[in-house]
Scaffold this active site. Structure first.
Site, PDB file in Angstrom:
ATOM      1  N   PRO A  72       0.309 -88.714 -90.496  1.00  0.00           N
ATOM      2  CA  PRO A  72      -0.336 -90.027 -90.571  1.00  0.00           C
ATOM      3  C   PRO A  72       0.119 -90.929 -89.424  1.00  0.00           C
ATOM      4  CG  PRO A  72       0.538 -89.372 -92.717  1.00  0.00           C
ATOM      5  CD  PRO A  72       1.049 -88.374 -91.721  1.00  0.00           C
ATOM      6  N   GLU A  73      -0.852 -91.527 -88.740  1.00  0.00           N
ATOM      7  CA  GLU A  73      -0.548 -92.477 -87.679  1.00  0.00           C
ATOM      8  C   GLU A  73      -0.928 -93.875 -88.169  1.00  0.00           C
ATOM      9  OE1 GLU A  73      -1.297 -91.444 -83.651  1.00  0.00           O
ATOM     10  OE2 GLU A  73      -1.429 -89.310 -84.058  1.00  0.00           O
TER      11      GLU A  73
ATOM     12  N   HIS B 106       5.899 -81.577-105.254  1.00  0.00           N
ATOM     13  CA  HIS B 106       6.078 -82.530-104.150  1.00  0.00           C
ATOM     14  C   HIS B 106       5.656 -83.953-104.510  1.00  0.00           C
ATOM     15  CE1 HIS B 106       6.924 -78.964-101.901  1.00  0.00           C
ATOM     16  NE2 HIS B 106       5.679 -78.567-101.875  1.00  0.00           N
TER      17      HIS B 106
ATOM     18  N   ARG C  20       7.018 -82.114 -96.999  1.00  0.00           N
ATOM     19  CA  ARG C  20       8.089 -81.838 -96.039  1.00  0.00           C
ATOM     20  C   ARG C  20       9.287 -82.780 -96.208  1.00  0.00           C
ATOM     21  NH1 ARG C  20       5.612 -80.584 -90.161  1.00  0.00           N
ATOM     22  NH2 ARG C  20       7.752 -79.818 -89.920  1.00  0.00           N
TER      23      ARG C  20
ATOM     24  N   LYS D 179      10.004 -97.710 -63.747  1.00  0.00           N
ATOM     25  CA  LYS D 179      10.091 -96.568 -64.656  1.00  0.00           C
ATOM     26  C   LYS D 179       9.327 -95.386 -64.076  1.00  0.00           C
ATOM     27  CE  LYS D 179      10.970 -98.710 -69.138  1.00  0.00           C
ATOM     28  NZ  LYS D 179      12.252 -98.004 -69.308  1.00  0.00           N
TER      29      LYS D 179
END
Length: 285
Positions: free
Chosen positions: A16-17, A105, A124, A166
């Site tokens: 999930p973002e 889970h 997980r 950078k």
């Protein structure tokens, strides 16, 4: 996966973002704000960080005042503090139906006086369910984060200033949560394509004008994904039980070897920062 008591199902097959987390926030908010917590059942406290032993005691009798988001953390505000929830790599929150059997889970249930149940599922176990009595802005997981990408605090001036001198690739630069939060791998690839910038170009060699374009592309890419329900969501089923699908509008991500949507050259895949990276060598420089 997120399933509401209204009968819709959202299932994602990737980590999930930010848009997926925001979609979850909007999905659960109307079902729990204003509701009183009856108890909390923790079946497995061994997540990325241990679930507090006294979580049920801390939350029982408290009313959910708001559901907010900071980066990819969901913040459930009650009197005296906030419950911080992170979905990790495989986590999900859903409003479980009354009497629905617990599945493998399903690690944490927040049960309410009206019979509703907010269920945390994480195969997980890389996610987190934590308590903070201090202001969330001071929490060690949040106090060093960059600005929200859709806020006014995120600007081209910020990117230009932080990128000077950078040498790191611009893709990994914009994915750094200390620079800006929520620009995950999918959305970094998409925004850079729309901005015409190669993902491996050194961040410090990009002009202010090009950062203006990139900032706009990041904002529009994430805003569009939130409107769509998140690009990693699949298999939408409406309240009428009929299947439908979120319209996929990915231009480069996952399209290795396919024609570029602008010039018809083949989309290239490479590895950058140990993440899959997709771009067009003709349209991005």
């Amino acid at each position: 996966m997120f399933i509401s008591s209204m009968g819709f199902l959202l299932k994602w097959n990737a980590m999930p973002e930010l848009p997926e987390v925001e979609t979850t926030r909007r999905g659960i908010e109307p079902h729990i704000v204003g509701q009183t917590i009856n108890r909390v059942e923790v079946r497995n406290p061994k997540l990325r960080w241990p679930v507090p032993d006294n979580l049920s005691g801390l939350l029982t009798g408290k009313v959910i005042q708001s559901v907010k988001r900071r980066a990819k953390y969901l913040l459930l505000e009650v009197e005296g503090g906030n419950l911080l929830i992170h979905l990790g790599m495989s986590g999900s929150l859903r409003m479980a139906n009354r009497g629905e059997p617990v599945k493998k889970h399903d690690h944490v249930d927040i049960l309410f006086n009206n019979g509703a149940c907010l269920r945390y599922h994480d195969p997980r176990r890389f996610g987190a369910v934590l308590w903070s009595s201090a202001p969330v802005s001071e929490h060690k997981l949040l106090n060093k984060l960059g600005p929200e990408p859709l806020s006014d605090d995120f600007s081209s001036s910020l990117l230009y200033r932080l990128s000077r001198n950078k040498s790191q690739a611009v893709k990994t630069f914009i994915m750094d949560s200390h620079v800006v939060v929520g620009v995950g791998n999918i959305y970094a690839n998409e925004a850079l394509f729309k901005a015409g910038i190669r993902p491996d170009r050194p961040a410090g060699k990009i002009s202010r004008a090009r950062y203006e374009r990139l900032t706009d592309c990041i904002k529009t890419t994430l805003a569009d994904a939130i409107r769509q329900g998140g690009t990693t969501l699949r298999d939408f089923v409406g309240g009428d039980g009929k299947p439908g699908y979120f319209k996929q509008q990915l231009t480069v991500y996952g399209r290795t070897g396919e024609p570029c949507t602008r010039c018809q050259s083949s989309v290239i895949e490479s590895r950058l920062g140990n993440r899959s990276t997709f771009y067009c060598k003709k349209c991005q420089r």
